[in-house]
Design a protein around this motif. Structure first.
Motif, PDB file in Angstrom:
ATOM      1  N   ASP A  31      -5.454   7.515  -1.695  1.00 51.63           N
ATOM      2  CA  ASP A  31      -6.268   6.385  -2.148  1.00 51.63           C
ATOM      3  C   ASP A  31      -7.739   6.733  -1.945  1.00 51.63           C
ATOM      4  O   ASP A  31      -8.089   7.546  -1.101  1.00 51.63           O
ATOM      5  CB  ASP A  31      -5.956   5.134  -1.336  1.00 51.63           C
ATOM      6  N   THR A  32      -8.596   6.080  -2.703  1.00 53.41           N
ATOM      7  CA  THR A  32     -10.018   6.370  -2.577  1.00 53.41           C
ATOM      8  C   THR A  32     -10.824   5.189  -2.066  1.00 53.41           C
ATOM      9  O   THR A  32     -11.853   5.384  -1.460  1.00 53.41           O
ATOM     10  CB  THR A  32     -10.594   6.826  -3.934  1.00 53.41           C
ATOM     11  N   SER A  33     -10.364   3.978  -2.322  1.00 51.33           N
ATOM     12  CA  SER A  33     -11.097   2.798  -1.862  1.00 51.33           C
ATOM     13  C   SER A  33     -10.186   1.577  -1.920  1.00 51.33           C
ATOM     14  O   SER A  33      -9.112   1.611  -2.526  1.00 51.33           O
ATOM     15  CB  SER A  33     -12.332   2.549  -2.729  1.00 51.33           C
ATOM     16  N   ALA A  34     -10.660   0.501  -1.330  1.00 49.29           N
ATOM     17  CA  ALA A  34      -9.901  -0.752  -1.350  1.00 49.29           C
ATOM     18  C   ALA A  34      -9.656  -1.224  -2.781  1.00 49.29           C
ATOM     19  O   ALA A  34      -8.610  -1.808  -3.074  1.00 49.29           O
ATOM     20  CB  ALA A  34     -10.636  -1.814  -0.555  1.00 49.29           C
ATOM     21  N   ALA A  35     -10.591  -0.966  -3.672  1.00 45.28           N
ATOM     22  CA  ALA A  35     -10.472  -1.431  -5.054  1.00 45.28           C
ATOM     23  C   ALA A  35      -9.329  -0.759  -5.813  1.00 45.28           C
ATOM     24  O   ALA A  35      -8.931  -1.240  -6.868  1.00 45.28           O
ATOM     25  CB  ALA A  35     -11.790  -1.193  -5.793  1.00 45.28           C
ATOM     26  N   ASP A  36      -8.791   0.336  -5.273  1.00 46.02           N
ATOM     27  CA  ASP A  36      -7.707   1.054  -5.945  1.00 46.02           C
ATOM     28  C   ASP A  36      -6.314   0.593  -5.522  1.00 46.02           C
ATOM     29  O   ASP A  36      -5.315   1.066  -6.051  1.00 46.02           O
ATOM     30  CB  ASP A  36      -7.827   2.555  -5.667  1.00 46.02           C
ATOM     31  N   LEU A  37      -6.234  -0.330  -4.552  1.00 50.64           N
ATOM     32  CA  LEU A  37      -4.950  -0.746  -4.004  1.00 50.64           C
ATOM     33  C   LEU A  37      -4.271  -1.833  -4.834  1.00 50.64           C
ATOM     34  O   LEU A  37      -4.938  -2.673  -5.432  1.00 50.64           O
ATOM     35  CB  LEU A  37      -5.129  -1.262  -2.575  1.00 50.64           C
ATOM     36  N   HIS A  97       0.627   2.079   2.755  1.00 50.20           N
ATOM     37  CA  HIS A  97       1.799   1.788   3.574  1.00 50.20           C
ATOM     38  C   HIS A  97       2.936   1.203   2.743  1.00 50.20           C
ATOM     39  O   HIS A  97       2.726   0.694   1.645  1.00 50.20           O
ATOM     40  CB  HIS A  97       1.449   0.833   4.718  1.00 50.20           C
ATOM     41  N   GLN A  98       4.110   1.281   3.359  1.00 47.51           N
ATOM     42  CA  GLN A  98       5.295   0.631   2.828  1.00 47.51           C
ATOM     43  C   GLN A  98       6.095   0.138   4.028  1.00 47.51           C
ATOM     44  O   GLN A  98       6.239   0.858   5.017  1.00 47.51           O
ATOM     45  CB  GLN A  98       6.114   1.613   1.990  1.00 47.51           C
ATOM     46  N   THR A 103       4.893  -2.750  -0.561  1.00 42.48           N
ATOM     47  CA  THR A 103       4.096  -1.545  -0.720  1.00 42.48           C
ATOM     48  C   THR A 103       2.664  -1.943  -1.026  1.00 42.48           C
ATOM     49  O   THR A 103       2.417  -2.735  -1.934  1.00 42.48           O
ATOM     50  CB  THR A 103       4.637  -0.674  -1.874  1.00 42.48           C
ATOM     51  N   VAL A 104       1.729  -1.403  -0.252  1.00 46.76           N
ATOM     52  CA  VAL A 104       0.304  -1.528  -0.556  1.00 46.76           C
ATOM     53  C   VAL A 104      -0.189  -0.104  -0.747  1.00 46.76           C
ATOM     54  O   VAL A 104      -0.186   0.694   0.198  1.00 46.76           O
ATOM     55  CB  VAL A 104      -0.475  -2.245   0.561  1.00 46.76           C
ATOM     56  N   ALA A 105      -0.571   0.235  -1.996  1.00 42.11           N
ATOM     57  CA  ALA A 105      -0.912   1.619  -2.324  1.00 42.11           C
ATOM     58  C   ALA A 105      -1.607   1.678  -3.676  1.00 42.11           C
ATOM     59  O   ALA A 105      -1.632   0.697  -4.417  1.00 42.11           O
ATOM     60  CB  ALA A 105       0.355   2.467  -2.352  1.00 42.11           C
ATOM     61  N   CYS A 106      -2.109   2.857  -4.002  1.00 38.28           N
ATOM     62  CA  CYS A 106      -2.501   3.166  -5.372  1.00 38.28           C
ATOM     63  C   CYS A 106      -1.201   3.456  -6.101  1.00 38.28           C
ATOM     64  O   CYS A 106      -0.508   4.416  -5.764  1.00 38.28           O
ATOM     65  CB  CYS A 106      -3.379   4.408  -5.422  1.00 38.28           C
ATOM     66  N   LEU A 107      -0.850   2.614  -7.039  1.00 36.28           N
ATOM     67  CA  LEU A 107       0.451   2.727  -7.689  1.00 36.28           C
ATOM     68  C   LEU A 107       0.271   3.097  -9.165  1.00 36.28           C
ATOM     69  O   LEU A 107      -0.249   2.296  -9.948  1.00 36.28           O
ATOM     70  CB  LEU A 107       1.219   1.409  -7.566  1.00 36.28           C
ATOM     71  N   PRO A 108       0.666   4.302  -9.540  1.00 38.82           N
ATOM     72  CA  PRO A 108       0.539   4.716 -10.935  1.00 38.82           C
ATOM     73  C   PRO A 108       1.225   3.734 -11.869  1.00 38.82           C
ATOM     74  O   PRO A 108       2.310   3.237 -11.573  1.00 38.82           O
ATOM     75  CB  PRO A 108       1.233   6.083 -10.970  1.00 38.82           C
ATOM     76  N   GLY A 109       0.567   3.431 -12.960  1.00 38.01           N
ATOM     77  CA  GLY A 109       1.128   2.518 -13.939  1.00 38.01           C
ATOM     78  C   GLY A 109       0.882   1.054 -13.644  1.00 38.01           C
ATOM     79  O   GLY A 109       1.253   0.192 -14.432  1.00 38.01           O
ATOM     80  N   ARG A 110       0.270   0.746 -12.510  1.00 41.36           N
ATOM     81  CA  ARG A 110      -0.054  -0.639 -12.170  1.00 41.36           C
ATOM     82  C   ARG A 110      -1.562  -0.777 -12.055  1.00 41.36           C
ATOM     83  O   ARG A 110      -2.221   0.074 -11.479  1.00 41.36           O
ATOM     84  CB  ARG A 110       0.562  -1.039 -10.836  1.00 41.36           C
ATOM     85  N   PRO A 111      -2.076  -1.874 -12.557  1.00 44.86           N
ATOM     86  CA  PRO A 111      -3.525  -2.075 -12.386  1.00 44.86           C
ATOM     87  C   PRO A 111      -3.848  -2.317 -10.917  1.00 44.86           C
ATOM     88  O   PRO A 111      -3.063  -2.959 -10.204  1.00 44.86           O
ATOM     89  CB  PRO A 111      -3.814  -3.325 -13.224  1.00 44.86           C
ATOM     90  N   PRO A 112      -4.965  -1.775 -10.449  1.00 46.70           N
ATOM     91  CA  PRO A 112      -5.335  -2.023  -9.055  1.00 46.70           C
ATOM     92  C   PRO A 112      -5.713  -3.490  -8.865  1.00 46.70           C
ATOM     93  O   PRO A 112      -6.613  -3.991  -9.524  1.00 46.70           O
ATOM     94  CB  PRO A 112      -6.526  -1.101  -8.812  1.00 46.70           C
ATOM     95  N   GLU A 113      -4.947  -4.159  -8.036  1.00 45.81           N
ATOM     96  CA  GLU A 113      -5.223  -5.561  -7.738  1.00 45.81           C
ATOM     97  C   GLU A 113      -4.528  -5.903  -6.435  1.00 45.81           C
ATOM     98  O   GLU A 113      -3.302  -5.982  -6.371  1.00 45.81           O
ATOM     99  CB  GLU A 113      -4.705  -6.464  -8.857  1.00 45.81           C
ATOM    100  N   LEU A 114      -5.313  -6.059  -5.393  1.00 44.34           N
ATOM    101  CA  LEU A 114      -4.772  -6.456  -4.099  1.00 44.34           C
ATOM    102  C   LEU A 114      -5.117  -7.926  -3.908  1.00 44.34           C
ATOM    103  O   LEU A 114      -6.278  -8.270  -3.689  1.00 44.34           O
ATOM    104  CB  LEU A 114      -5.368  -5.604  -2.976  1.00 44.34           C
ATOM    105  N   PRO A 115      -4.134  -8.808  -4.007  1.00 40.08           N
ATOM    106  CA  PRO A 115      -4.427 -10.234  -3.899  1.00 40.08           C
ATOM    107  C   PRO A 115      -4.842 -10.612  -2.476  1.00 40.08           C
ATOM    108  O   PRO A 115      -4.389 -10.009  -1.501  1.00 40.08           O
ATOM    109  CB  PRO A 115      -3.103 -10.902  -4.268  1.00 40.08           C
TER     110      PRO A 115
END
Length: 168
Positions: A11-17, A51-52, A65-77
């Motif tokens: 991951d690179t930043s919070a915005a990517d989670l 993490h998972q 799962t909180v991660a950079c997830l390929p195929g999902r837009p980055p959005e951590l609610p």
């Protein structure tokens, strides 16, 4: 438990989670399996700088799962509450001033290093590059709770999450 990981950041930043519920287990850098009272099994998993958590208990199964997830837009609610399943998640992103990130990470490492219900992964190259998970020792009756910390020294961010799950 404090572990030194032999892997670069993913991951690179919070915005990517992103937050995902119910996905299968992803490749992990380190895993801590916990057997808790009442037939509760909890698996704390470090995924890069993510993490998972896998929960198996009578009446409750969950994979968070909180991660950079390929195929999902980055959005951590900031919050997710599902009364049907009894799942409650919160996330906060901190950007400490000055040496605040280093101070918070040092305190976190010291607090959790010898905790048998915690997993702290330290990445090479920066003592502040950590991902940590900890099962909360005294949640409200009938629940299980855990907290996580994702430190991103390159962006001066600390992502805090807290999850509470009702055990039925």
């Amino acid at each position: 438990m404090l572990v030194t990981l032999d892997a670069p950041y993913v991951d690179t930043s919070a915005a990517d989670l992103s937050l995902a519920l119910g996905d299968g287990e992803l490749p992990a850098l380190h895993v801590l399996d916990l057997d808790l009272p009442g037939g509760v099994r909890l698996r704390l998993r470090l995924l890069g700088a993510s993490h998972q958590v896998v929960l198996r208990a009578p009446g409750a199964e969950l994979t968070e799962t909180v991660a950079c997830l390929p195929g999902r837009p980055p959005e951590l609610p900031a919050t997710v509450r599902d009364e049907t399943s009894g799942y409650h998640f919160t996330a906060t992103v901190l950007r400490p001033a000055g040496a605040g990130l280093s101070e918070q990470v040092a305190a976190l490492r010291a607090d959790l290093a010898d905790d048998p219900y915690a997993l702290v992964g330290v990445f090479p190259g920066d003592a502040d590059a950590v991902t940590a998970l900890s099962v909360r020792p005294d949640p409200p009756a009938g629940t299980l709770a855990w907290r996580t910390w994702h430190a991103y020294p390159q962006t001066n961010e600390l992502v805090l999450t807290e999850t509470v799950v009702a055990l039925r």
